[in-house]
Design an enzyme around this catalytic site. Structure first.
Site, PDB file in Angstrom:
ATOM      1  N   THR A  80     -12.776   2.678  14.731  1.00  0.00           N
ATOM      2  CA  THR A  80     -12.940   1.820  13.561  1.00  0.00           C
ATOM      3  C   THR A  80     -13.341   0.402  13.945  1.00  0.00           C
ATOM      4  OG1 THR A  80     -11.186   3.093  12.491  1.00  0.00           O
ATOM      5  CG2 THR A  80     -11.789   1.007  11.473  1.00  0.00           C
ATOM      6  N   ASP A 193       1.156   5.115  17.959  1.00  0.00           N
ATOM      7  CA  ASP A 193      -0.045   5.917  17.703  1.00  0.00           C
ATOM      8  C   ASP A 193      -0.222   6.983  18.788  1.00  0.00           C
ATOM      9  OD1 ASP A 193      -2.257   6.748  16.262  1.00  0.00           O
ATOM     10  OD2 ASP A 193      -3.625   5.331  17.218  1.00  0.00           O
TER      11      ASP A 193
END
Length: 407
Positions: A80, A193
């Site tokens: 991203t 994550d």
């Protein structure tokens, strides 16, 4: 269609506004519209700038830092906030990975950089964390330089046609991830994550070795706030989804999900839809206890409290209720392997790699049950997991050492 900013739209269905209130409201709408236009212009300029930068930063281009120069060989990943390039260090001659951030993503860069500074003084090989070299700016883009690792766990299984790893291979990965978590906890850092994409293999012909990468989503324990949404779907701990207080136990849960992925060749819980993920958890592990559901600030997105003969009772929404209450569709689930009936069912699915591996199977299931406790206060810690019989192999009645070599 009516203009939502017109005078009639502002006053329709509402008590009549005074002229001064009306003009103040209109001024607010005009201000909001102006801010939106400026934001859209900035976004367009950023997209154009990033496109121009990417035209320049092609393979063969040389990036210059204060102390080194890096020749781009090829791009090996994109996310991203930027791209990852395989580069040649012109100073040392070794290949490295350079994470090139898109412009105007400084807030995300600073988060990752602050965590990397916390771990920069550690022995990266002993702690099983990716080695970080330097940070520099080039053509308005921030760049982070890391050691180049082989491939992710996700890519390993994908290349092997989703064939699960053997128990001995899973043990090697598990031990190294627990060591990484023990280190992060000592620094007050939550990775937040952990998933197969963020676990990289180290080039080592002797055994399967892994390192934890990507600290872009990591957070200091002192900065964690009640109700924060962290972790990828499929690897998100129940306390995150329900909106309960968070600790480093969220990383332990994620490691449990990763080990299940390596065992099944597929995600244990849905990564396509948050409702399906919670439904999978309830079906496999049971419904969270009432006191957890009552305390969760996000609970009512997924569960309904009903009054019964025995008092208030909680139940998981149906897909139709979830859609109606949250104005969100329930995504269609996609998976390669059927969800096991229970964690004990995993014992039947692991790949055999030793003629005396029955004890290893039971030890693995026992560890999984402790890693995937819904109540985070009852979940095993990374330090305790390192002492578990599956890791220490204390279930063996002899000194045979299971092979850790990669298949």
């Amino acid at each position: 269609m009516n203009d939502p900013f017109s005078t009639s739209a502002i006053t329709s269905g509402s008590p009549l506004l005074s002229s001064s209130s009306l003009f103040e409201t209109m001024d607010l709408f005009i201000c909001q519209r102006s801010i939106q236009q400026v934001q859209e212009q900035k976004k367009a300029a950023r997209v154009a700038s990033n496109a121009k930068t990417q035209e320049v930063l092609k393979p063969g281009h040389i990036l210059h830092s204060h102390s080194n120069s890096y020749k781009i060989l090829e791009y090996i990943g994109e996310g991203t906030f930027g791209k990852v390039a395989k580069c040649l260090s012109l100073l040392t001659g070794e290949t490295v990975a350079v994470k090139i951030f898109f412009q105007d993503t400084d807030c995300f860069l600073q988060c990752e950089l602050s965590i990397l500074k916390h771990i920069s003084s550690l022995d990266y090989d002993e702690t099983h964390l990716v080695k970080f070299f330097e940070h520099f700016q080039y053509m308005g883009n921030s760049c982070l330089v890391f050691e180049l690792l082989d491939k992710s766990m996700f890519c390993l299984l994908e290349e092997n046609d989703w064939r699960p790893l053997s128990l001995s291979q899973i043990r090697c990965v598990a031990e190294e991830l627990f060591l990484a978590l023990v280190t992060l906890k000592s620094l007050g850092v939550v990775h937040a994550d952990i998933k197969p994409d963020n676990i990289m293999l180290v080039c080592d012909q002797r055994k399967l070795r892994a390192k934890l990468i990507d600290f872009g989503g990591a957070v200091l324990m002192s900065k964690i706030r009640h109700g924060m949404i962290v972790q990828a779907l499929g690897y998100r701990a129940p306390e995150v989804t329900l909106g309960l207080p968070l600790t480093e136990a969220v990383d332990v849960w994620a490691v449990g999900c990763v080990l299940a992925f390596l065992c099944l060749g597929d995600n244990l819980f849905s990564k396509d839809c948050e409702y399906l993920m919670m439904k999978n958890i309830v079906e496999l592990l049971g419904q969270p206890e009432d006191h957890l559901l009552r305390a969760g600030i996000h609970t009512r997105f997924f569960f309904i409290e009903e009054t019964g003969d025995d008092g208030p009772q909680w139940r998981l929404m149906t897909p139709e209720e979830f859609k109606l209450n949250n104005c969100m569709e329930v995504e269609r689930e996609s998976r390669f392997a059927a969800l096991p009936w229970s964690l004990r069912d995993l014992a039947k699915k692991v790949s055999p790699d030793h003629e005396m591996d029955l004890g290893a199977r039971f030890a693995f299931v026992d560890l999984m049950e402790k890693l995937l406790r819904i109540n985070s206060s009852q979940r095993i810690t990374a330090h305790e997991a390192l002492q578990h019989p599956f890791i220490t192999k204390s279930y063996l009645s002899h000194g045979d050492d299971l092979n850790c070599a990669s298949s």
